[in-house]
Scaffold this motif. Structure first.
Motif, PDB file in Angstrom:
ATOM      1  N   ARG A  17      -4.904  -1.342 -11.379  1.00 21.31           N
ATOM      2  CA  ARG A  17      -3.658  -0.685 -11.124  1.00 21.31           C
ATOM      3  C   ARG A  17      -2.612  -1.999 -10.071  1.00 21.31           C
ATOM      4  N   ALA A  69      -9.433  -7.631  -7.563  1.00 19.00           N
ATOM      5  CA  ALA A  69      -8.161  -7.085  -7.818  1.00 19.00           C
ATOM      6  C   ALA A  69      -7.949  -6.750  -8.511  1.00 19.00           C
ATOM      7  N   LYS A 110      -3.005  -2.278  -4.798  1.00 18.40           N
ATOM      8  CA  LYS A 110      -3.986  -1.888  -4.362  1.00 18.40           C
ATOM      9  C   LYS A 110      -3.925  -3.251  -3.574  1.00 18.40           C
ATOM     10  N   SER A 111      -3.708  -3.340  -2.449  1.00 23.19           N
ATOM     11  CA  SER A 111      -4.123  -4.684  -1.377  1.00 23.19           C
ATOM     12  C   SER A 111      -4.849  -4.994  -0.346  1.00 23.19           C
ATOM     13  N   TYR A 112      -4.328  -6.033  -0.362  1.00 26.11           N
ATOM     14  CA  TYR A 112      -5.944  -6.521   0.279  1.00 26.11           C
ATOM     15  C   TYR A 112      -5.236  -7.692   1.358  1.00 26.11           C
ATOM     16  N   ALA A 166      -9.273  -3.632 -10.164  1.00 26.25           N
ATOM     17  CA  ALA A 166      -8.978  -2.706 -10.007  1.00 26.25           C
ATOM     18  C   ALA A 166      -7.989  -1.648 -10.271  1.00 26.25           C
ATOM     19  N   ALA A 221      -2.162  -4.913  -7.788  1.00 23.57           N
ATOM     20  CA  ALA A 221      -2.724  -5.556  -6.647  1.00 23.57           C
ATOM     21  C   ALA A 221      -1.971  -6.580  -6.507  1.00 23.57           C
ATOM     22  N   GLU A 246       0.418  -1.242   0.184  1.00 22.55           N
ATOM     23  CA  GLU A 246       0.029   0.150   0.336  1.00 22.55           C
ATOM     24  C   GLU A 246       1.072   1.645  -0.229  1.00 22.55           C
TER      25      GLU A 246
END
Length: 553
Positions: free
Chosen positions: A530, A525, A508-510, A528, A532, A503
């Motif tokens: 972008r 993701a 983009k993070s999870y 997204a 991820a 991040e």
């Protein structure tokens, strides 16, 4: 004829051969990069030379075109280390480095040392460009060597600081031959008498099986393999590199055999009474140290490299030629099914046996996510046309066993042994095909190698999805240290939150701690727009099972 600088000729030649990305670490031929940019060849500046080589490798494996990487002289050894995987995997990569000139050689010039001996052992071809006038013939020879025969990496050293020799102008009288920009540029066929001998052997077999390897990808022979297998009604086992050449829901698909494998695939190969190796180097990983299939089994081998024919298994006949072309020859000679129908029933039984073996962990509801469960969820979430880039170690073991690629257009690339390869390779693969969904499946130990390249992905908009199987350590090595607390730091990491790290770099993070959270995270993701990353915390106690072997029946 118009006078052109070596930099311009270099850029125009790459463009003519279908190269549209140049993966590099500064500073190498800045004027050449300006020339490339002007004609649509995109420069990707990475954070390490090895990552640049891996990106070029991923680009080459996905597209079949030559992947190009470069560094100045002081980084040449780092760049070379990234070519080992390309060499083992038959991947056409051109490495370009800065180098010496007659005026600077052996004078302790800044950052200059002769590194050609390093490249000699890692490439099919290595040459020094000391005059710009020699660039056209040496560059074209390098590209031709990279894509013909068994593909592989090649190297050019450009004389002068930053490759300054290319500043010279000259008249280029050598037009490009673009057919040598992609694999395979030619498809040589096998002698007809060898094809007939192979067909006769297949007709006599009751339990024939195909073992397919990386040469299938290098030849772009997936369709030819599938067509031949269905025509001849022969089951297909693969190395991990050839996984998905036959869709995994096809009744003829046995699965991945070898050290990274499904038990039932190894069982099937061990029960065959004839093995047809196609594009397989018959190395230790694909054969369980040459025990699956058993030594002495009747065998036929198809390969474009004569050095591979009969290297590890005695052959009834070796078919020297392009795998796709020779499979088409063999199909025409056979013109129908071979083998005993009971053999196909046995394969169906083994496929069912695998489903039963895998069910418990692939659908586990334990609070800690099992890696098998993660792989099953990833399989269910991967869209049509997706490319999966897989690391070595546990990532490869889980992928061979528990990832299923059966939707149209899905395929896989995997490293030939270099931990940390998958993430930069996935970025290169995405550059080769920007419209294709590209997913990296890696472990935390592997991801640590090149996580800085997340910034590269953000800077250039290389929108891959990375799934990290995060068990906080080199879990595959855990058993080597006897559960000794004094040695625990040799394999166990601190609890790094990769989602938080990503991040901060604009990814983009999870963070996924529960199985129910994976599917929505993955779907988001993919959409997204972008780069991820999905950081999945998995059970640290889960280990890839020891593969089936003949003495473990």
């Amino acid at each position: 004829m118009e006078q052109k600088s070596g930099n311009r000729v270099f850029a125009e030649t790459l463009k003519a051969y279908g190269v549209d990305h140049f993966f590099n670490v500064p500073m190498i031929i800045p004027p050449g990069i300006k020339e490339m940019t002007a004609i649509g060849v995109k420069s990707i500046v990475t954070h390490s030379e090895k990552a640049a080589a891996y990106m070029a490798d991923g680009y080459a494996r996905e597209s079949g075109r030559v992947g190009v990487c470069a560094s100045q002289a002081i980084g040449a050894a780092n760049l070379a280390s990234g070519l080992l995987d390309a060499l083992m995997a038959r991947s056409p990569v051109l490495a370009v480095t800065g180098g010496s000139t007659p005026d600077t050689r052996d004078r302790n010039f800044y950052q200059e040392i002769d590194q050609r001996s390093i490249y000699a052992g890692l490439t099919k071809f290595s040459a020094r460009v000391e005059k710009a006038q020699r660039l056209p013939d040496l560059l074209q020879q390098a590209l031709r060597m990279a894509t013909t025969g068994s593909p592989g990496p090649v190297h050019l050293e450009l004389g002068g600081f930053w490759g300054g020799v290319l500043m010279e102008e000259f008249e280029n009288v050598m037009p490009p031959t673009p057919r040598y920009g992609a694999c395979p540029p030619v498809r040589p066929t096998a002698p007809p008498e060898d094809v007939r001998a192979a067909a006769d052997a297949l007709r006599k077999a009751k339990r024939p099986i195909i073992m397919a390897g990386s040469g299938i990808r290098a030849s772009r022979a997936q369709a030819a393999l599938l067509n031949f297998a269905r025509l001849a009604n022969i089951p297909v086992a693969t190395s991990l590199d050839a996984k998905a050449a036959v869709p995994e829901n096809d009744p003829l698909c046995v699965g991945v055999a070898g050290d990274y494998s499904r038990d039932t695939a190894c069982i099937a190969v061990s029960e065959a009474d004839l093995v047809l190796f196609v594009g397989s180097s018959t190395g230790s990983m694909a054969t369980r140290q040459w025990s699956v299939p058993k030594p002495g089994v009747p065998a036929v081998q198809i390969d474009i490299d004569p050095r591979e024919l009969g290297r590890n298994y005695p052959l009834i006949v070796g078919l020297l030629g392009d795998p796709a072309a020779v499979l088409n020859q063999l199909a025409a000679e056979l013109s129908g099914p071979v083998g005993n129908p009971a053999w196909i029933d046995r394969i169906a039984s083994l496929r069912q046996q695998w489903d039963q073996m895998a069910f418990e962990h692939e659908f586990s509801a334990t609070s800690l996510i099992r890696p098998e469960r993660l792989c099953r969820m990833l399989s269910q979430s991967l869209p049509e046309g997706a490319l999966l880039a897989v690391d070595t170690g546990h990532s490869a073991g889980w992928a061979a066993r528990n990832i299923y690629l059966d939707r149209p257009g899905q395929s896989i690339i995997r490293c030939a042994g270099s931990l940390g390869w998958a993430y930069p390779a996935s970025l290169g693969a995405k550059c080769a095909n920007t419209n294709r969904p590209v997913v990296c499946f890696t472990g935390d130990g592997a991801f640590f190698y090149h996580l800085a390249e997340m910034e590269t992905a953000v800077r250039y908009g290389i929108n891959t999805v990375t799934v990290v199987n995060n068990n906080h350590g080199f879990n595959q090595e855990r058993v080597l240290w006897d559960e000794n607390p004094a040695l625990q730091k040799n394999w166990q990491f601190g609890g790094t939150n990769f989602a938080a790290v990503a991040e901060t770099l604009g990814v983009k993070s999870y963070r996924v701690d529960s199985a129910s959270d994976f599917e929505p995270a993955f779907k988001d993701a993919l959409a997204a727009g972008r780069p991820a990353l999905i950081d999945v915390f998995t059970d640290p106690a889960a280990m890839v099972p020891i593969p089936w072997a003949v003495d473990r029946k």
